[in-house]
Design a protein around this motif. Structure first.
Motif, short mmCIF file in Angstrom:
data_model
loop_
_atom_site.label_atom_id
_atom_site.label_comp_id
_atom_site.label_asym_id
_atom_site.label_seq_id
_atom_site.Cartn_x
_atom_site.Cartn_y
_atom_site.Cartn_z
N GLN A 18 2.66 -60.76 -3.19
CA GLN A 18 3.70 -60.25 -3.74
C GLN A 18 4.75 -60.93 -3.03
OE1 GLN A 18 4.92 -56.14 -3.03
NE2 GLN A 18 4.98 -55.81 -5.33
N ASN A 77 8.70 -60.86 -2.62
CA ASN A 77 9.92 -59.93 -2.85
C ASN A 77 11.04 -60.96 -2.49
OD1 ASN A 77 11.75 -58.10 -3.28
ND2 ASN A 77 11.50 -57.43 -1.20
N GLN A 124 9.40 -58.31 -12.03
CA GLN A 124 10.09 -56.96 -12.23
C GLN A 124 10.28 -56.79 -13.86
OE1 GLN A 124 11.70 -59.81 -10.88
NE2 GLN A 124 13.26 -59.96 -12.25
N ASP A 125 10.44 -57.85 -14.43
CA ASP A 125 11.06 -57.69 -16.00
C ASP A 125 9.62 -57.53 -16.91
OD1 ASP A 125 13.43 -57.83 -15.38
OD2 ASP A 125 13.33 -59.92 -15.47
N ASP A 137 12.10 -59.58 -8.12
CA ASP A 137 12.91 -58.80 -7.27
C ASP A 137 13.33 -57.42 -7.95
OD1 ASP A 137 14.91 -57.67 -5.40
OD2 ASP A 137 16.49 -59.05 -6.22
N VAL A 138 12.65 -56.26 -7.50
CA VAL A 138 12.91 -54.97 -8.02
C VAL A 138 14.53 -54.81 -8.35
CG1 VAL A 138 12.41 -52.63 -7.81
CG2 VAL A 138 10.62 -54.16 -7.48
N CYS A 188 15.68 -55.49 -11.58
CA CYS A 188 15.02 -54.92 -12.95
C CYS A 188 15.81 -54.45 -13.84
CB CYS A 188 13.77 -54.15 -12.55
SG CYS A 188 12.93 -53.63 -13.82
N PRO A 205 10.12 -51.09 -12.65
CA PRO A 205 10.06 -51.31 -11.35
C PRO A 205 8.56 -51.24 -10.90
CG PRO A 205 11.63 -49.90 -11.16
CD PRO A 205 11.23 -50.13 -12.89
N MET A 253 5.63 -53.68 -9.86
CA MET A 253 5.88 -54.45 -8.57
C MET A 253 5.83 -53.49 -7.59
SD MET A 253 8.34 -57.64 -8.57
CE MET A 253 7.82 -58.35 -6.99
N ARG A 292 12.68 -49.45 -4.79
CA ARG A 292 12.96 -50.86 -4.32
C ARG A 292 12.06 -51.12 -3.28
NH1 ARG A 292 17.36 -51.67 -0.26
NH2 ARG A 292 17.47 -53.65 -1.15
N ARG A 350 21.29 -51.02 -10.42
CA ARG A 350 20.79 -52.65 -10.26
C ARG A 350 21.53 -53.39 -11.04
NH1 ARG A 350 15.92 -49.48 -10.54
NH2 ARG A 350 15.48 -50.27 -12.67
#
Length: 696
Positions: A73, A75, A266-267, A292-293, A296, A305, A308, A347, A658
């Motif tokens: 993962q 980030n 994240q999407d 990247d959360v 999102c 999110p 992830m 996050r 966000r």
């Protein structure tokens, strides 16, 4: 411009003072592969070659490239070189680990991103054209369609959105629900359900509107089945079913794709993530999620999110790597981004550093209203332009399209070139909720205006197709009697189709329309909204039209339209200006595809994701705009497909935070944040996200 007293009242220092002393991100000069990878190491040849091509990886980027086994993962913070890591990681698999190119699956969200990655992979040292071509790279839809085709699916893809609208309209007419819903509303709702693996048969309507929607949904699905068609949502659904239900096909792809890299993880919506999981398998797959959360933003497309965040629970041996050095923005921009996002709960925590220090700090302004905001922003753009900055390196970002109305108007007045990104119908004055009101004004000026009569017909209890048929009949008759002939004739011909009450209302509406041209524009719009036509009530009662668009956003647009008319003393002058703005938008829209055109970019923050600009103007950063009022009522909205275990309001508000974070971090160097005291005639507090971030 001034800072609000409410900042002191709530225990905060004034924002202008905060901006002068605001904390900055740590400025780092990280070691790179030059220092981190010794020449005697087995993979040194690869990193030396990358360095010769201009790619120098920092310690965490290096770890992300080298960590190829098991679930990973990454980030990746804003501007942290995520794409460089993905292409370098792919090259590492090919050049160092000698992985078969065809066993690598690289999934992205857009064709542009996919094409860019494929091109950059091809430019890596040691990568041949054949290797580049053999890597399975593409968008979710393109890859999953390929899988369907490989397994005998011959359904034709409905690629034309306009044609899909035609089919929805036809189906509604056939089942007696003509014009009940906007086609785009139906398709957006269908997409939302399918993204969550919910099909028409699964729906359990709780109201008449939901029952009607289900009938349209079923009719559309039946038509596609009979015609052997599928739309883009079906590509995902059919592929999911195939992999879920056919073990031999699932096993084939699990054995074929030994390494999976999913970009912008994240999407992903539920169905996309489930398909990736099915391909990866349940054991310890070589599955790499990058994203990247904190970025999102697509809850309206069912992105969450949670995927992830819960990844390490799904795969307990997950190796987490954080890319925390921002190469895009100055330390002051990165610093403000850190402070805005730090309070979010959902996050993967990180605090970004920057490699760029600057004496410049973000600017905060508190204009009186959106008109003064627009005036300030355009003046600043002209100042920066005179200093030698290019317009194409400047962007005005906003939460919703209605927020752009005042600044677009001002750009047109000042004759500054601009490009409004998004769908053509995002242009404020042609929006489907705004245009009928303007059509009534146009009709008052010219009762023979056919387009205006058709556009305004729903407000007059008339069906558009019936109005078009009568206008065609008039044209065949080829004569006119008097200036009001067309409107009067159409009304007389069609009123017998209406109920007695609506017949009387139609007579009143005609008198109202003819009186509008004598009023000041702002008064005319007020009459349309609350007089005999009562457009506000029409929208409030018509839940079908706002099924997938929050009523707060619709009201924003109508309020903004009324504000736009204040500068004008006559309906004629106002409509002429509106038409000038529409024409300017059309002219600039034709230039959108030219990357060299020197024009200011205007776009929603959602549309700006993945982009960067030297200068960013973030406008409308106030309560009920950002965060948007609809987020505060997320638990009341029918179009949200909610997880019962998650607080809908909390989830929506975190997404709003966000959104602001993404908007601010698009700036490389100069950042302006504007929070009008009055927005759409209501006093507004500075966005809570700014106030909470700037506590000293």
């Amino acid at each position: 411009m001034k800072c609000e007293a409410e900042t002191k009242k709530r225990g905060f220092s004034p924002l202008s003072d905060w901006f002068k002393v605001q904390p900055r991100a740590i400025v780092d000069s990280p070691k790179t592969t030059e220092q981190l990878v010794a020449n005697h190491e087995h993979d040194a040849f690869y990193f030396r070659a990358l360095e010769r091509s201009g790619i120098y990886l920092n310690v965490n980027q290096l770890k992300a490239v080298r960590t190829t086994k098991g679930p990973v993962q990454i980030n990746a913070g804003a501007g942290s070189g995520k794409t460089t890591v993905i292409i370098s990681r792919t090259g590492y698999l090919l050049s160092v680990e000698k992985v078969e190119p065809s066993s690598i699956l690289l999934v992205t969200f857009t064709k542009k991103a996919s094409d860019e990655m494929k091109e950059r992979i091809g430019n890596l040292p040691g990568i041949t054209e054949q290797m580049k071509a053999s890597v399975c790279s593409g968008t979710f839809h393109s890859i999953f369609l390929r899988m369907l085709r490989e397994n005998g699916c011959a359904l034709e893809v409905l690629s034309s959105e306009k044609f899909r609208h035609v089919i929805i309209k036809r189906k509604m007419r056939e089942i007696g629900l003509q014009d009940a819903f906007e086609p785009e509303t139906v398709l957006a709702m269908i997409s939302n359900y399918k993204n969550n693996m919910i099909e028409a048969e699964d729906l359990k309507p709780k109201s008449q509107i939901e029952e009607e929607f289900k009938r349209v949904f079923l009719a559309y699905e039946e038509w596609k089945w009979k015609e052997q068609k599928m739309d883009f949502d079906d590509i995902l659904l059919h592929c999911y079913r195939m992999l879920r239900d056919k073990a031999e096909i699932r096993k084939h792809y699990q054995e074929r794709f030994k390494y999976i890299i999913c970009d912008e993880a994240q999407d992903t919506c539920p169905i996309q993530f489930q398909i990736i999981k099915l391909i990866a398998g349940e054991s310890s797959p070589n599955l790499c999620l990058t994203g990247d959360v904190d970025q999102c933003l697509y809850g309206f497309r069912s992105a969450e999110p949670e995927f992830m965040l819960s990844f390490p629970e799904m795969y307990p041996d997950t190796q987490g790597i954080t890319l925390d050095i921002n190469y895009r923005s100055t330390d002051s921009v990165v610093g403000i981004g850190n402070d805005v996002i730090r309070n979010n709960k959902k996050r993967l925590k990180k605090t970004l550093k920057s490699v760029h220090s600057s004496d410049e700090v973000p600017s905060f302004v508190r204009p009186r209203d959106e008109e003064e905001e627009a005036d300030f922003i355009v003046k600043e753009i002209k100042k920066n332009f005179k200093k030698g900055k290019k317009l194409k390196n400047m962007a005005i970002l906003f939460r919703t399209h209605s927020s752009s109305r005042a600044v677009v108007d001002e750009l047109v007045r000042q004759d500054l070139p601009f490009v409004l990104h998004g769908h053509k119908n995002n242009s404020f004055y042609v929006n489907s909720f705004v245009k009928p009101m303007l059509d009534l004004l146009r009709l008052s000026l010219n009762p023979n205006n056919e387009d205006a009569l058709i556009g305004a017909s729903p407000l007059l209890y008339l069906r558009k197709d019936a109005v078009m048929a009568e206008l065609a009949a008039i044209k065949r008759a080829s004569f006119l009697v008097g200036n009001e002939y067309k409107m009067t004739t159409v009304f007389e011909k069609l009123k017998h189709q209406l109920k007695p009450f609506h017949q009387r209302q139609l007579v009143a509406h005609k008198a109202t329309i003819m009186a509008l041209k004598m009023m000041e524009p702002v008064k005319a719009i007020e009459i349309i909204r609350g007089g005999s036509i009562n457009y506000d009530k029409y929208l409030e009662m018509d839940d079908r039209r706002t099924l997938s668009l929050h009523k707060e956003m619709v009201k924003e647009m109508i309020d903004s339209l009324q504000n736009s008319a204040k500068r004008f003393s006559s309906v004629k002058d106002y409509i002429q200006f509106v038409d000038r703005v529409i024409e300017k938008n059309q002219q600039m829209d034709e230039m959108k595809s030219n990357p060299n055109v020197d024009a200011v970019h205007l776009m929603t923050i959602h549309a700006s994701k993945g982009l960067e600009f030297e200068t960013v103007y973030a406008i409308g950063v106030v309560e009920d705009v950002l965060p948007h009022s609809s987020a505060k009522k997320a638990d009341e909205q029918n179009d949200r497909i909610r997880n019962e275990n998650i607080d809908a309001v909390e989830m929506a508000m975190e997404e709003e935070q966000r959104i602001l974070y993404v908007g601010l971090t698009r700036a490389r160097q100069s950042l302006y944040i504007s929070s009008p005291e009055i927005y759409n005639q209501k006093e507004r507090e500075i966005s809570r996200f700014l106030l909470d971030a700037f506590r000293i």
